[in-house]
Write an enzyme that holds these catalytic residues in place. Sequence first.
Site, PDB file in Angstrom:
ATOM      1  N   LYS A   1      49.385  72.115  32.452  1.00 35.89           N
ATOM      2  CA  LYS A   1      49.559  73.357  33.144  1.00 35.89           C
ATOM      3  C   LYS A   1      48.691  74.434  32.521  1.00 35.89           C
ATOM      4  O   LYS A   1      48.302  75.401  33.170  1.00 35.89           O
ATOM      5  CB  LYS A   1      51.023  73.793  33.048  1.00 35.89           C
TER       6      LYS A   1
ATOM      7  N   GLU B   1      39.798  72.586  30.418  1.00 34.49           N
ATOM      8  CA  GLU B   1      40.956  72.555  29.514  1.00 34.49           C
ATOM      9  C   GLU B   1      41.160  73.930  28.907  1.00 34.49           C
ATOM     10  O   GLU B   1      40.186  74.580  28.538  1.00 34.49           O
ATOM     11  CB  GLU B   1      40.637  71.625  28.338  1.00 34.49           C
TER      12      GLU B   1
ATOM     13  N   ILE C   1      42.799  74.378  25.962  1.00 34.55           N
ATOM     14  CA  ILE C   1      42.731  74.307  24.499  1.00 34.55           C
ATOM     15  C   ILE C   1      42.424  72.888  24.028  1.00 34.55           C
ATOM     16  O   ILE C   1      42.925  71.916  24.580  1.00 34.55           O
ATOM     17  CB  ILE C   1      44.052  74.848  23.899  1.00 34.55           C
TER      18      ILE C   1
ATOM     19  N   ASP D   1      42.374  70.796  20.399  1.00 33.52           N
ATOM     20  CA  ASP D   1      42.586  70.869  18.942  1.00 33.52           C
ATOM     21  C   ASP D   1      42.062  69.629  18.237  1.00 33.52           C
ATOM     22  O   ASP D   1      40.938  69.628  17.800  1.00 33.52           O
ATOM     23  CB  ASP D   1      44.010  71.297  18.539  1.00 33.52           C
TER      24      ASP D   1
ATOM     25  N   THR E   1      43.269  64.123  22.704  1.00 37.85           N
ATOM     26  CA  THR E   1      43.649  64.167  24.115  1.00 37.85           C
ATOM     27  C   THR E   1      42.407  64.137  24.990  1.00 37.85           C
ATOM     28  O   THR E   1      42.329  63.386  25.960  1.00 37.85           O
ATOM     29  CB  THR E   1      44.427  65.481  24.401  1.00 37.85           C
TER      30      THR E   1
ATOM     31  N   LYS F   1      40.350  74.752  18.576  1.00 34.77           N
ATOM     32  CA  LYS F   1      40.983  75.074  17.294  1.00 34.77           C
ATOM     33  C   LYS F   1      40.270  74.386  16.147  1.00 34.77           C
ATOM     34  O   LYS F   1      39.914  73.215  16.265  1.00 34.77           O
ATOM     35  CB  LYS F   1      42.438  74.578  17.301  1.00 34.77           C
TER      36      LYS F   1
ATOM     37  N   ASP G   1      51.683  77.945  26.944  1.00 34.21           N
ATOM     38  CA  ASP G   1      53.132  78.149  26.836  1.00 34.21           C
ATOM     39  C   ASP G   1      53.698  77.779  25.471  1.00 34.21           C
ATOM     40  O   ASP G   1      53.062  77.087  24.667  1.00 34.21           O
ATOM     41  CB  ASP G   1      53.858  77.290  27.868  1.00 34.21           C
TER      42      ASP G   1
HETATM   43  N1  HPA Z   1      49.533  76.924  22.331  1.00 34.77           N
HETATM   44  C1  HPA Z   1      50.045  76.382  23.447  1.00 34.77           C
HETATM   45  N2  HPA Z   1      49.858  75.110  23.793  1.00 34.77           N
HETATM   46  C2  HPA Z   1      49.092  74.355  22.970  1.00 34.77           C
HETATM   47  C3  HPA Z   1      48.526  74.871  21.801  1.00 34.77           C
HETATM   48  C4  HPA Z   1      48.757  76.229  21.460  1.00 34.77           C
HETATM   49  O1  HPA Z   1      48.293  76.767  20.422  1.00 34.77           O
HETATM   50  N3  HPA Z   1      47.836  73.873  21.205  1.00 34.77           N
HETATM   51  C5  HPA Z   1      47.973  72.789  22.034  1.00 34.77           C
HETATM   52  N4  HPA Z   1      48.731  73.067  23.077  1.00 34.77           N
HETATM   53 MG    MG Z   2      52.359  73.370  26.540  1.00 38.79          MG
END
Ligand code: HPA
Ligand code: MG
Length: 224
Positions: A75, A140, A142, A144, A148, A172, A200
């Site tokens: 989402k 996407e 984010i 990290d 994924t 990140k 979220d």
């Molecule tokens: N915040 C929200 N969702 C996430 C984050 C984050 O820092 N890292 C991976 N999913």
């Molecule tokens: Mg989430």
Amino acid sequence: MADVVSKTALDCGIVIEDDWPGYNIDLFSSPTHYSGDLDCVYIPHGVIMDRTERLARNIMDDLGDHDLVVLCVLKGGYQFSADLVEGIKTLSRNSNRSIPMRVHFIRLKSYLNDQSTEDLQIIGAEDLSFLNGKNVLIVEAIVDTGNTLKMLLKHVEGFRPKMIKVAGLLVKRVPHSVACLPDYVGFEIPNRFVVGYALDYNEYFRDLDHICILSESGKMKYKI
Ligand code: HPA
Ligand code: MG
């Protein structure tokens, strides 16, 4: 994917250093229902929009004249996708080059509270055969560890698109990231949990425009 060795300064996007304290929450407006739940405004909405506008231009420069399938990762990616697509549409309207776009949505699920869980599910990606021979832009919010993304790329590659590019709003800096970065990066940020702009914490804070850091009381309040 840009490999780490040939990464240039611009490929990292805007780099936010570890000691960045953010802005005092009261310098900006944010929903009163989250008052007390946030420590600071980490990236103001206006800066996100300005950076996204430039990413849209970079994408247009690289991929203009070809059809594009935008694969929005839900989402968290819905707001960034919407704004990025809007930016590309605006450029298409105002130049000789234009990109016909289709938008498709998939959903990944792996986080509980602020922790990543091992089992990752991809929903809505069972039959992506329409990607065959297409240019695909995965969007996407984010990235990290990159795990994924790596898994998703492998899955998408199986449908034999002509080309795959990845746009990530946030990357990140985490200790064990795999050497796999988005081609288009909005911001490189410290390894901190952020919310807002569709990101979220247990489904809360998606309705916050700025990207913010949660306060301890916010974490407690919405913990499950
Ligand atoms: N915040 C929200 N969702 C996430 C984050 C984050 O820092 N890292 C991976 N999913
Ligand atoms: Mg989430």
